[in-house]
Design an enzyme around this catalytic site. Sequence first.
Site, PDB file in Angstrom:
ATOM      1  N   LYS A 182       0.809  -1.206   0.000  1.00 31.64           N
ATOM      2  CA  LYS A 182       0.000   0.000   0.000  1.00 31.64           C
ATOM      3  C   LYS A 182       0.851   1.270   0.000  1.00 31.64           C
ATOM      4  O   LYS A 182       0.624   2.191  -0.779  1.00 31.64           O
ATOM      5  CB  LYS A 182      -0.894  -0.027   1.244  1.00 31.64           C
ATOM      6  CG  LYS A 182      -1.799   1.143   1.373  1.00 31.64           C
ATOM      7  CD  LYS A 182      -2.473   1.115   2.720  1.00 31.64           C
ATOM      8  CE  LYS A 182      -1.464   1.465   3.815  1.00 31.64           C
ATOM      9  NZ  LYS A 182      -2.117   1.743   5.100  1.00 31.64           N
ATOM     10  N   THR A 183       1.838   1.276   0.881  1.00 26.17           N
ATOM     11  CA  THR A 183       2.671   2.466   0.996  1.00 26.17           C
ATOM     12  C   THR A 183       3.399   2.755  -0.317  1.00 26.17           C
ATOM     13  O   THR A 183       3.496   3.905  -0.743  1.00 26.17           O
ATOM     14  CB  THR A 183       3.698   2.268   2.127  1.00 26.17           C
ATOM     15  OG1 THR A 183       3.021   1.772   3.268  1.00 26.17           O
ATOM     16  CG2 THR A 183       4.367   3.576   2.467  1.00 26.17           C
ATOM     17  N   ASP A 242      -4.940   8.330   3.283  1.00 28.33           N
ATOM     18  CA  ASP A 242      -4.492   7.002   3.705  1.00 28.33           C
ATOM     19  C   ASP A 242      -5.261   6.588   4.970  1.00 28.33           C
ATOM     20  O   ASP A 242      -5.816   7.437   5.665  1.00 28.33           O
ATOM     21  CB  ASP A 242      -2.988   7.050   3.988  1.00 28.33           C
ATOM     22  CG  ASP A 242      -2.409   5.652   4.112  1.00 28.33           C
ATOM     23  OD1 ASP A 242      -3.121   4.681   3.786  1.00 28.33           O
ATOM     24  OD2 ASP A 242      -1.241   5.530   4.521  1.00 28.33           O
ATOM     25  N   GLU A 243      -5.268   5.307   5.271  1.00 26.32           N
ATOM     26  CA  GLU A 243      -5.965   4.782   6.457  1.00 26.32           C
ATOM     27  C   GLU A 243      -7.406   5.292   6.520  1.00 26.32           C
ATOM     28  O   GLU A 243      -7.887   5.717   7.572  1.00 26.32           O
ATOM     29  CB  GLU A 243      -5.229   5.184   7.746  1.00 26.32           C
ATOM     30  CG  GLU A 243      -3.774   4.792   7.797  1.00 26.32           C
ATOM     31  CD  GLU A 243      -3.541   3.302   8.043  1.00 26.32           C
ATOM     32  OE1 GLU A 243      -4.514   2.521   7.987  1.00 26.32           O
ATOM     33  OE2 GLU A 243      -2.377   2.928   8.263  1.00 26.32           O
ATOM     34  N   GLN A 266      -8.981  -3.665   8.965  1.00 29.34           N
ATOM     35  CA  GLN A 266      -8.003  -3.157   9.926  1.00 29.34           C
ATOM     36  C   GLN A 266      -8.514  -1.929  10.667  1.00 29.34           C
ATOM     37  O   GLN A 266      -7.742  -1.153  11.219  1.00 29.34           O
ATOM     38  CB  GLN A 266      -6.685  -2.829   9.220  1.00 29.34           C
ATOM     39  CG  GLN A 266      -5.982  -4.073   8.692  1.00 29.34           C
ATOM     40  CD  GLN A 266      -4.637  -3.750   8.084  1.00 29.34           C
ATOM     41  OE1 GLN A 266      -3.738  -3.257   8.741  1.00 29.34           O
ATOM     42  NE2 GLN A 266      -4.488  -4.022   6.792  1.00 29.34           N
ATOM     43  N   ARG A 286       0.925  -8.785  11.116  1.00 28.42           N
ATOM     44  CA  ARG A 286       2.209  -8.081  11.236  1.00 28.42           C
ATOM     45  C   ARG A 286       3.376  -9.048  11.005  1.00 28.42           C
ATOM     46  O   ARG A 286       4.506  -8.635  10.783  1.00 28.42           O
ATOM     47  CB  ARG A 286       2.397  -7.453  12.630  1.00 28.42           C
ATOM     48  CG  ARG A 286       1.385  -6.429  13.091  1.00 28.42           C
ATOM     49  CD  ARG A 286       1.167  -5.340  12.111  1.00 28.42           C
ATOM     50  NE  ARG A 286       0.025  -5.651  11.252  1.00 28.42           N
ATOM     51  CZ  ARG A 286      -0.221  -5.054  10.092  1.00 28.42           C
ATOM     52  NH1 ARG A 286       0.576  -4.118   9.638  1.00 28.42           N
ATOM     53  NH2 ARG A 286      -1.274  -5.394   9.371  1.00 28.42           N
TER      54      ARG A 286
END
Length: 738
Positions: free
Chosen positions: A32-33, A218-219, A249, A609
Amino acid sequence: MDTFAELNQKQQEAVQAIKGPVLILAGPGSGKTRVITQRVAYLIKVVGINPRRILAVTFTNKAAKEMVERLEKLVSGAVKNLTVGTFHAICAKILRIDGKANGIPMEFVIYDADDQMSVIKRCMQELNLDPKQHIPQAIAAAISNAKSKMVAPADYVKHSRSYFEEVIGRVYERYEKNLFESKALDFDDLLLKTVRLFRKHAEVLARYQERYIHVMVDEFQDTNLVQYELIKQVGEKYRNICVVGDPDQSIYSWRSADLRNILSFEHDYPDAKVILLEQNYRSTKNILETASNVISVNQKRKAKRLWTDNDTGERTMVVEAYTEQEEAQFVVREIEQLVANDKFRLGDFAVMYRTNAQSRVLEEAFIRYGVPYRLVAGTRFYERREVKDVIAYFRLIQNPQDSVSLQRIINVPGRGIGPTTSAKLSVWAQSMGASVYDTLRILVDSKQKKDANAEDIPFNGRAGDALARFSEIMVEFIERSQKTNLVELFDFVLESSNYKQFTLNDPDGAERWENILELRTVAQQYRELSPREALAAFLEGVALVSDVDGYDAMLDRVTLITLHQAKGLEFPVVFIVGVEEKLLPHIRSMDDPDQLEEERRLCYVGITRAKQRLYLLHAFRRTFMGQSAVNPPSRFLEDIPKRLITTPGWSQREETKVSDAVYSWNRVRVDETEGKKEKSLHLPSTDLKAGDRVRHSIFGDGVVVSNKKVKSDNEVTVAFSGQGIKKLLLSLAHLEKI
DNA sequence: GCCTCTGGATTTTTT
DNA sequence: ATCCAGAGGC
């Protein structure tokens, strides 16, 4: 290394979909980043968009900083003109420039949660509400909630359905009035007032709409209603709105994040292009499958099928310990073993937990076995008392109407203005309809003139003198702030307020003073600006940043972290401890299906993670708030198919009971590899004991009196020759053994 | 004005 | 178990 060609087909699509609204649903570890940064780079380099006309919103300052750093490598100088930041930082900037149009003074200060509580308590006092009957925290949460949903005090009062809501409504109204008089905005206000400004002043909004051709968020799953509204407003003209997130998430609904934003994006923008990033580059097949099985139980969910080309990897290790001590011991042992086999380094490990309270027993185990660790977010720098005190001085200099800051420091250090005098002063101020600060000025004036009104002043000699003296130093500070550079002002304020002396006299003075010096280096960063601007920028910076340095991923230590904080990070090996009913899911979430789904997402975040190895631990018996209880394993464990799981055999379990001496060789090993990097935070704790001679950079040589563990650190009491006895925090004091 | 004591609460906390 | 705020004592 990070080039466009390396993106998979979906990712490329996400980068190139630059016309119209776009919803990118990005699973964990889906790059994503990279997509976001590549997209910005693409807009600038390929499409030729002026960086000035791109707005990118992140959720943390850290994320913003990282994005800028990555982009610097891709487009170099162009990043300077981009707008990248958190919602709060961006809004603060807008209000600083354009807030005036809607009655927001340029010199407004930002109140954090702490300041907010002070205001709420004051309001309750003014309204004669008993804080025992109505818990201030609950009221604060309710007000914040209302603001996040854009409910104004009047609306709240009108729609209150219960006595409690009615009380909240009354406090809310009062609270707003108090903030207004203090020229202060709380965090929620930054967003809310910007939306209001845009609603009321079309010409201001038009400027921003015109400027930002591209808007990215984002997020997005963690945005609240106000934030969504803001994006809609700013993006309305060009409609090139790109939001990125993962509903699975979303773990901040308790902070008013509203999952509906992401779920209804397609409804609000029917022409939105939806792109799913489902290929995972982070985890092994087993880990990913474990995660999918856990999350797929949720009902309110967009189906998503994650897959990976990575190896199958190890099975998920599910471990039952007898107690939380044994659980911690297992973690440390396992880490030692994996490190000893040269498979991993300490920085590869993270231990995650639901509640902060669980970190304690882990720390004890790490200290005992001498394994270096790092606890993420123990006490936050900007929440420390001395730091808040010093900042309060500067806030007051910028904005003398700031009543919270004034209350905070009017008698710190003690200058004979106690609660009685303070209360009297507020009452007097209210009766005159003036702010406390203005009232102080009136007092000084009439004292100087010895005028006839003197009898109106309700202070006898001593209290009056103290107040006048305080007022005079503040006036001097304010005058100097106009022409002195920030660092000089900093030093001057600390000296003449006597705060420096006051701090150094404190038993924990050394530590406190070091924190203040740390703050001073923050102030130094603004030396290029004019005095006025520097002060404003400094205050804005410290209000919107929670940690000074963030954390250093390079540091080779085991990371101890809450599941919430772990979002966005990744580790080769992850241990999740306390995977038990009442802890994960947490007992306070167990009776609400929505909250239960969020607990599940939290578990999912933790699992995803992990890159290579995953351990899920639970204890048969756990001591909780002083009471020992038996908790069954988490229901989430039952959703993982047996074929993905291994449990350690008895031999492995048995070993955890071997005496400490067995590990001593290992401890030495760790010391050798780790020792040089810097004076390590936690290792010396086992070494420093009463009688040891130590050296300190400020206090010189001394002898250790005692060394005890406190929270995430060790408190070492040292008797210094000629300096007296000081209590120092080991992590901060740089004590050198001599 | 400062210090000690007691009672109450103790999920998570990007800003 | 432990930390903190607020009350009450000196």
